[in-house]
Design an enzyme around this catalytic site. Structure first.
Site, PDB file in Angstrom:
ATOM      1  N   CYS A  65       3.943 -32.087  29.528  1.00 22.47           N
ATOM      2  CA  CYS A  65       5.302 -32.609  29.634  1.00 22.47           C
ATOM      3  C   CYS A  65       6.310 -31.469  29.536  1.00 22.47           C
ATOM      4  O   CYS A  65       6.168 -30.576  28.697  1.00 22.47           O
ATOM      5  CB  CYS A  65       5.562 -33.625  28.524  1.00 22.47           C
ATOM      6  N   CYS A  69      10.322 -32.525  22.827  1.00 21.61           N
ATOM      7  CA  CYS A  69      10.391 -33.420  21.674  1.00 21.61           C
ATOM      8  C   CYS A  69       9.465 -32.917  20.563  1.00 21.61           C
ATOM      9  O   CYS A  69       8.243 -32.816  20.753  1.00 21.61           O
ATOM     10  CB  CYS A  69      10.003 -34.832  22.083  1.00 21.61           C
ATOM     11  N   CYS A  72       6.041 -34.633  19.439  1.00 23.02           N
ATOM     12  CA  CYS A  72       5.066 -35.073  20.437  1.00 23.02           C
ATOM     13  C   CYS A  72       3.982 -34.037  20.713  1.00 23.02           C
ATOM     14  O   CYS A  72       4.277 -32.863  20.969  1.00 23.02           O
ATOM     15  CB  CYS A  72       5.799 -35.422  21.735  1.00 23.02           C
ATOM     16  N   CYS A 109       0.623 -51.680  27.781  1.00 24.14           N
ATOM     17  CA  CYS A 109       1.721 -50.720  27.869  1.00 24.14           C
ATOM     18  C   CYS A 109       1.255 -49.498  28.656  1.00 24.14           C
ATOM     19  O   CYS A 109       0.335 -48.788  28.220  1.00 24.14           O
ATOM     20  CB  CYS A 109       2.168 -50.306  26.482  1.00 24.14           C
ATOM     21  N   CYS A 142       4.161 -53.652  30.219  1.00 21.24           N
ATOM     22  CA  CYS A 142       5.332 -52.863  29.834  1.00 21.24           C
ATOM     23  C   CYS A 142       5.130 -51.442  30.351  1.00 21.24           C
ATOM     24  O   CYS A 142       4.046 -50.872  30.191  1.00 21.24           O
ATOM     25  CB  CYS A 142       5.499 -52.853  28.321  1.00 21.24           C
ATOM     26  N   CYS A 202      12.387 -52.669  25.266  1.00 20.19           N
ATOM     27  CA  CYS A 202      11.599 -52.312  24.086  1.00 20.19           C
ATOM     28  C   CYS A 202      12.080 -50.943  23.633  1.00 20.19           C
ATOM     29  O   CYS A 202      12.016 -49.981  24.403  1.00 20.19           O
ATOM     30  CB  CYS A 202      10.112 -52.289  24.452  1.00 20.19           C
ATOM     31  N   ARG A 272       7.166 -54.210  15.862  1.00 23.25           N
ATOM     32  CA  ARG A 272       5.795 -53.787  16.107  1.00 23.25           C
ATOM     33  C   ARG A 272       5.443 -52.572  15.244  1.00 23.25           C
ATOM     34  O   ARG A 272       6.161 -51.579  15.227  1.00 23.25           O
ATOM     35  CB  ARG A 272       5.618 -53.417  17.590  1.00 23.25           C
TER      36      ARG A 272
END
Length: 398
Positions: A65, A69, A72, A109, A142, A202, A272
């Site tokens: 990626c 972040c 992550c 998801c 999702c 979400c 969740r």
């Protein structure tokens, strides 16, 4: 405790607590913890009964990626030894999804690393959504693909997507400390695009990154205002090889307080328990089911979770039931799709819109900053890189 009685009454009326009341929940003592859980449990049961919705993650594209972040394992510069692979083919993703559905998952998801999808990526994911829906009757899908451009949410909806996930993660004031390659406003914009396209939004948070109690309350209040249908609460999994790899700030008790505070602020929303529950809640996971009405089944994106069979046994032993595909998750007033991006639908007087926040009755002194409570010894033995399921030749955990 007067505070808890007040919060239960407000939760049953979908009324927004004051910031001081939310902060006071996080400041409660361990001696009061079971009272906090019992109180928030009344609100959870009022809106969701004893149902637990199961969700299953399929990592469509792992690692590599370009975003930075700090939390992550897939970030730019991460040296965590995670699986790295490019896009799964639609049939591969469908096979992975089928394992979760067979284990009881109601929602699949679909997640892909990256800043956001190209139009070609949206085409690819749209084909995957259609394949999963064709092969799994009644399943919700999702998508979680990063920042959306204009028109992309509509295309995902047309392909059959039911929801879109994009987390706020932390407070607006501290967002720049964990990510520099995009902004908090970018994230809010993507959730609003999902709303506008008719997708169920979400959006949630990550706890345990060194934030204060004020940061946690700020992000949950921001989520309440943004009005997603589901709020995943992640607990940081400190991966070695990431900037936050040595952040062990959570105890099981603090995790339960965070979940309780989220329930009081977002009473009729699908809360969740997401990544990190096994690492930080550990043997107290069953108590968390009294606060949240939704969990992920099995493994996560890059880390292993509790065995799917153990998840199902935990739910049954705690006296809860797995929600079926024939059951509607959200209360009737939310399931109707009444959203305007401002507060909980129907709050305050039966009209869709935000309500004014009450003046706080000093549970916490004005301007006082509450430092996060530090956790126990790091449990690095509980952080295991996922080596099975999507992107491998081994059977998934579901």
């Amino acid at each position: 405790m007067d505070l808890l009685n007040t919060l239960v009454d407000k939760g049953l009326r979908r009324e927004l607590p004051t910031r001081d009341e939310a902060l006071a929940v996080l400041a409660t003592s361990d001696d009061d913890l079971l009272d906090v859980v019992a109180a928030a449990g009344k609100v959870r049961r009022h809106w969701f009964g004893r149902r637990v919705k199961l969700n299953y993650l399929v990592n469509l594209k792992s690692g590599l990626c370009p975003e930075d972040c700090s939390y992550c394992s897939q970030r730019l510069g991460s040296t965590a030894g995670i699986l790295k692979y490019t896009w799964l083919k639609p049939d591969q993703a469908s096979d992975a999804a089928a394992a979760g559905v067979a284990g009881g998952a109601k929602r699949v998801c679909l997640v892909a690393s990256g800043r956001g999808p190209t139009d070609r990526d949206v085409d690819r994911v749209s084909e995957t959504i259609r394949t999963i829906k064709d092969n799994n009757e009644g399943v919700e899908v999702c998508a979680c693909l990063g920042l959306l451009s204009d028109g992309q949410a509509e295309r995902l909806r047309e392909a059959g997507a039911d929801a879109y996930n994009h987390n706020l993660n932390t407070s607006e004031a501290t967002y720049g400390e964990i990510t520099t390659t995009h902004t908090y406003e970018d994230r809010v914009d993507t959730v609003q695009k999902a709303h506008a396209a008719g997708l169920s939004a979400c959006s949630g948070l990550i706890a345990g990154m060194g934030e204060t109690d004020e940061d946690l309350v700020d992000v949950v209040f921001s989520l309440r205002e943004l009005d997603p249908d589901s709020v995943p609460v992640n607990f940081l999994i400190p991966f070695e090889g990431t900037p936050l790899g040595k952040e062990w700030n959570l105890t099981p008790q603090r995790c339960l307080r965070i979940l309780a505070m989220t329930r009081f602020v977002c009473p009729d929303v699908e809360v969740r328990i997401a990544g990190g529950r096994e690492v930080h809640l550990r043997t107290m996971q069953p108590l968390a089911l009294h606060l949240a009405n939704s969990i992920f089944l099995g493994d996560y994106l890059t880390s292993e979770g509790q065995a799917g069979k153990a998840d199902l046994e935990m739910i049954a032993d705690a006296g809860f039931d797995v929600e079926g595909t024939d059951q509607v998750t959200l209360p009737e007033h939310r399931a109707g799709g009444c959203h305007d991006g401002g507060g909980v639908c129907g709050s305050g007087g039966g009209a869709c819109g935000s309500e004014a926040q009450e003046q706080a009755e000093g549970q916490v002194a004005e301007g006082q900053v509450t430092e996060p409570r530090t956790g126990a010894e790091p449990r690095t033995d509980l952080v295991a890189v996922r080596r099975r399921g999507a992107g491998t030749d081994l059977a998934p955990n579901a």
